[in-house]
Design an enzyme around this catalytic site. Sequence first.
Site, PDB file in Angstrom:
ATOM      1  N   ALA A  17       0.799  -1.231   0.000  1.00  0.00           N
ATOM      2  CA  ALA A  17       0.000   0.000   0.000  1.00  0.00           C
ATOM      3  C   ALA A  17       0.825   1.272   0.000  1.00  0.00           C
ATOM      4  CB  ALA A  17      -0.940   0.001   1.214  1.00  0.00           C
ATOM      5  N   ARG A  19       2.815   2.445  -2.571  1.00  0.00           N
ATOM      6  CA  ARG A  19       3.205   3.037  -3.858  1.00  0.00           C
ATOM      7  C   ARG A  19       2.224   4.135  -4.238  1.00  0.00           C
ATOM      8  NH1 ARG A  19       4.603  -0.222  -9.384  1.00  0.00           N
ATOM      9  NH2 ARG A  19       5.971   1.385 -10.197  1.00  0.00           N
ATOM     10  N   VAL A  82       5.520  -9.794   1.934  1.00  0.00           N
ATOM     11  CA  VAL A  82       4.475 -10.792   2.194  1.00  0.00           C
ATOM     12  C   VAL A  82       4.960 -12.240   2.011  1.00  0.00           C
ATOM     13  CG1 VAL A  82       2.543  -9.241   1.679  1.00  0.00           C
ATOM     14  CG2 VAL A  82       3.543 -10.624  -0.170  1.00  0.00           C
ATOM     15  N   SER A 162      -8.125  -9.742  -9.789  1.00  0.00           N
ATOM     16  CA  SER A 162      -7.999  -9.033 -11.069  1.00  0.00           C
ATOM     17  C   SER A 162      -9.014  -9.605 -12.041  1.00  0.00           C
ATOM     18  CB  SER A 162      -6.594  -9.267 -11.623  1.00  0.00           C
ATOM     19  OG  SER A 162      -6.461  -8.774 -12.927  1.00  0.00           O
ATOM     20  N   TYR A 175       0.884 -14.506 -13.923  1.00  0.00           N
ATOM     21  CA  TYR A 175      -0.022 -13.542 -13.279  1.00  0.00           C
ATOM     22  C   TYR A 175      -1.454 -14.074 -13.254  1.00  0.00           C
ATOM     23  CZ  TYR A 175      -2.080  -8.920 -12.254  1.00  0.00           C
ATOM     24  OH  TYR A 175      -2.760  -7.868 -11.687  1.00  0.00           O
ATOM     25  N   ALA A 177      -2.460 -17.161 -13.556  1.00  0.00           N
ATOM     26  CA  ALA A 177      -2.540 -18.352 -12.689  1.00  0.00           C
ATOM     27  C   ALA A 177      -2.606 -17.915 -11.224  1.00  0.00           C
ATOM     28  CB  ALA A 177      -1.343 -19.265 -12.927  1.00  0.00           C
ATOM     29  N   LYS A 179      -3.752 -15.120 -10.006  1.00  0.00           N
ATOM     30  CA  LYS A 179      -5.030 -14.466  -9.682  1.00  0.00           C
ATOM     31  C   LYS A 179      -6.185 -15.473  -9.706  1.00  0.00           C
ATOM     32  CE  LYS A 179      -3.318 -10.322  -9.059  1.00  0.00           C
ATOM     33  NZ  LYS A 179      -3.321  -9.669  -7.746  1.00  0.00           N
TER      34      LYS A 179
HETATM   35  N1  LIG Z   1      -3.455  -1.781 -11.961  1.00  0.00           N
HETATM   36  C1  LIG Z   1      -4.231  -2.682 -12.515  1.00  0.00           C
HETATM   37  O1  LIG Z   1      -4.598  -2.594 -13.692  1.00  0.00           O
HETATM   38  C2  LIG Z   1      -4.716  -3.847 -11.699  1.00  0.00           C
HETATM   39  C3  LIG Z   1      -5.836  -4.536 -12.142  1.00  0.00           C
HETATM   40  C4  LIG Z   1      -6.282  -5.626 -11.423  1.00  0.00           C
HETATM   41  C5  LIG Z   1      -5.633  -6.000 -10.270  1.00  0.00           C
HETATM   42  N2  LIG Z   1      -4.543  -5.321  -9.846  1.00  0.00           N
HETATM   43  C6  LIG Z   1      -3.880  -5.773  -8.608  1.00  0.00           C
HETATM   44  O2  LIG Z   1      -3.928  -4.744  -7.658  1.00  0.00           O
HETATM   45  C7  LIG Z   1      -2.865  -4.896  -6.730  1.00  0.00           C
HETATM   46  C8  LIG Z   1      -2.178  -3.563  -6.545  1.00  0.00           C
HETATM   47  O3  LIG Z   1      -1.536  -3.203  -7.765  1.00  0.00           O
HETATM   48  P1  LIG Z   1      -1.425  -1.713  -8.296  1.00  0.00           P
HETATM   49  O4  LIG Z   1      -1.964  -1.714  -9.673  1.00  0.00           O
HETATM   50  O5  LIG Z   1      -1.956  -0.765  -7.305  1.00  0.00           O
HETATM   51  O6  LIG Z   1       0.143  -1.555  -8.497  1.00  0.00           O
HETATM   52  P2  LIG Z   1       1.302  -1.043  -7.528  1.00  0.00           P
HETATM   53  O7  LIG Z   1       2.566  -1.384  -8.192  1.00  0.00           O
HETATM   54  O8  LIG Z   1       1.019   0.354  -7.150  1.00  0.00           O
HETATM   55  O9  LIG Z   1       1.117  -1.957  -6.236  1.00  0.00           O
HETATM   56  C9  LIG Z   1       1.717  -3.203  -6.059  1.00  0.00           C
HETATM   57  C10 LIG Z   1       2.435  -3.149  -4.718  1.00  0.00           C
HETATM   58  O10 LIG Z   1       2.856  -4.471  -4.352  1.00  0.00           O
HETATM   59  C11 LIG Z   1       4.054  -4.301  -3.641  1.00  0.00           C
HETATM   60  N3  LIG Z   1       4.790  -5.555  -3.549  1.00  0.00           N
HETATM   61  C12 LIG Z   1       5.415  -6.247  -4.532  1.00  0.00           C
HETATM   62  N4  LIG Z   1       6.037  -7.321  -4.006  1.00  0.00           N
HETATM   63  C13 LIG Z   1       5.775  -7.315  -2.672  1.00  0.00           C
HETATM   64  C14 LIG Z   1       6.133  -8.156  -1.588  1.00  0.00           C
HETATM   65  N5  LIG Z   1       6.912  -9.229  -1.754  1.00  0.00           N
HETATM   66  N6  LIG Z   1       5.680  -7.831  -0.351  1.00  0.00           N
HETATM   67  C15 LIG Z   1       4.911  -6.750  -0.162  1.00  0.00           C
HETATM   68  N7  LIG Z   1       4.548  -5.903  -1.142  1.00  0.00           N
HETATM   69  C16 LIG Z   1       4.981  -6.194  -2.379  1.00  0.00           C
HETATM   70  C17 LIG Z   1       4.807  -3.223  -4.418  1.00  0.00           C
HETATM   71  O11 LIG Z   1       5.831  -2.646  -3.629  1.00  0.00           O
HETATM   72  C18 LIG Z   1       3.692  -2.255  -4.752  1.00  0.00           C
HETATM   73  O12 LIG Z   1       3.545  -1.250  -3.780  1.00  0.00           O
HETATM   74  C19 LIG Z   1      -1.963  -5.997  -7.301  1.00  0.00           C
HETATM   75  O13 LIG Z   1      -2.217  -7.203  -6.623  1.00  0.00           O
HETATM   76  C20 LIG Z   1      -2.405  -6.080  -8.745  1.00  0.00           C
HETATM   77  O14 LIG Z   1      -2.181  -7.365  -9.283  1.00  0.00           O
HETATM   78  C21 LIG Z   1      -4.070  -4.230 -10.521  1.00  0.00           C
END
Ligand SMILES: NC(=O)c1ccc[n+]([C@@H]2O[C@H](COP(=O)([O-])OP(=O)(O)OC[C@H]3O[C@@H](n4cnc5c(N)ncnc54)[C@H](O)[C@@H]3O)[C@@H](O)[C@H]2O)c1
Length: 279
Positions: A17, A19, A82, A162, A175, A177, A179
């Site tokens: 959370a 970023r 995580v 997602s 990815y 798989a 989700k």
């Molecule tokens: N942006 C999209 O289009 C979209 C669509 C569907 C789902 N999602 C999902 O939403 C979630 C958030 O993504 P976002 O789009 O806000 O991107 P984002 O890059 O802002 O957020 C992803 C976060 O995960 C963190 N992260 C990565 N590896 C980690 C680890 N080992 N431990 C803890 N944190 C870790 C990163 O530091 C980053 O802050 C993700 O799970 C992503 O798959 C995103």
Amino acid sequence: MNDKQRFAGKVALCTGAGRPEGLGEAILKRLAEEGCQVVVTDLGKPQRHMGSEHIGTTQEMEQVAEEIRASGGTATTFALDVRDEDQVEAAIAHAVAEFGGLDFMINNAGIGYLIQPVTEMAKEQWQAVLEVNLMGAFLCTKHAARQMLAQGRGGRIVNIASEAAKNGHPHMAAYTASKHGMLGLTRSTAIELGGHGITVNAVCPNHVTTGLGAVQNEYFAKYKNMTVEEYLADMRNRIPMARVGRTEDTANAVAWLCSEEASYVTAQGINVSGGAVLY
Ligand SMILES: NC(=O)c1ccc[n+]([C@@H]2O[C@H](COP(=O)([O-])OP(=O)(O)OC[C@H]3O[C@@H](n4cnc5c(N)ncnc54)[C@H](O)[C@@H]3O)[C@@H](O)[C@H]2O)c1
């Protein structure tokens, strides 16, 4: 501060959370606006596979927490990878020590930038994606559920899955798989925990131009021989609501799932996709 304080006294922890402009930030800001005390967690430091351009840094996490406090909310930070079970336990202990418990666990951390044709994908890349997106959500679910069961006041676990939890996408086998797996985790744990007043649901957003989303835009625009603008316009044309997702769309869905209004909703994968996904 919002007049509506329906989450007063509640405590939320969200992974990934830190970023800026990410879904996790929007979710915690939304919950905090309604009185929830929040724990902002993220990697903090770059890792193997994750340069600082892909993660929420310590400074960025602090900034998210500071912005929440500046708007009248209550927030603390904790560096959490995580994949590390000890860190997961420590982060939950931090929530309990700071705010007296844990009510909402939001599994949001994800890797979405390792995109490769399946024939080129290294085993290490597959593992990196599965370990964060799926194993991380499992570890956080396990320890959050233990805490919620010990408290005996129910709880909410929300998995940020997602559109890729329901559809296939080229070059994103790991990815998609991960989700799809998250939906399996959601359904099974919802059945296990339902009798204790703990709901478990997944939110399935379509494209949102976050840090992660921007990397995907670049890759797939190139793959389709389009500019990023053309690629996004093409996407909008295929979405019934005629726009891509916004972080607040997901944050609103999470807030509803955490509310009393959703107390009878569990084991679901809820699409927040402007009608792009129909089941
Ligand atoms: N942006 C999209 O289009 C979209 C669509 C569907 C789902 N999602 C999902 O939403 C979630 C958030 O993504 P976002 O789009 O806000 O991107 P984002 O890059 O802002 O957020 C992803 C976060 O995960 C963190 N992260 C990565 N590896 C980690 C680890 N080992 N431990 C803890 N944190 C870790 C990163 O530091 C980053 O802050 C993700 O799970 C992503 O798959 C995103």
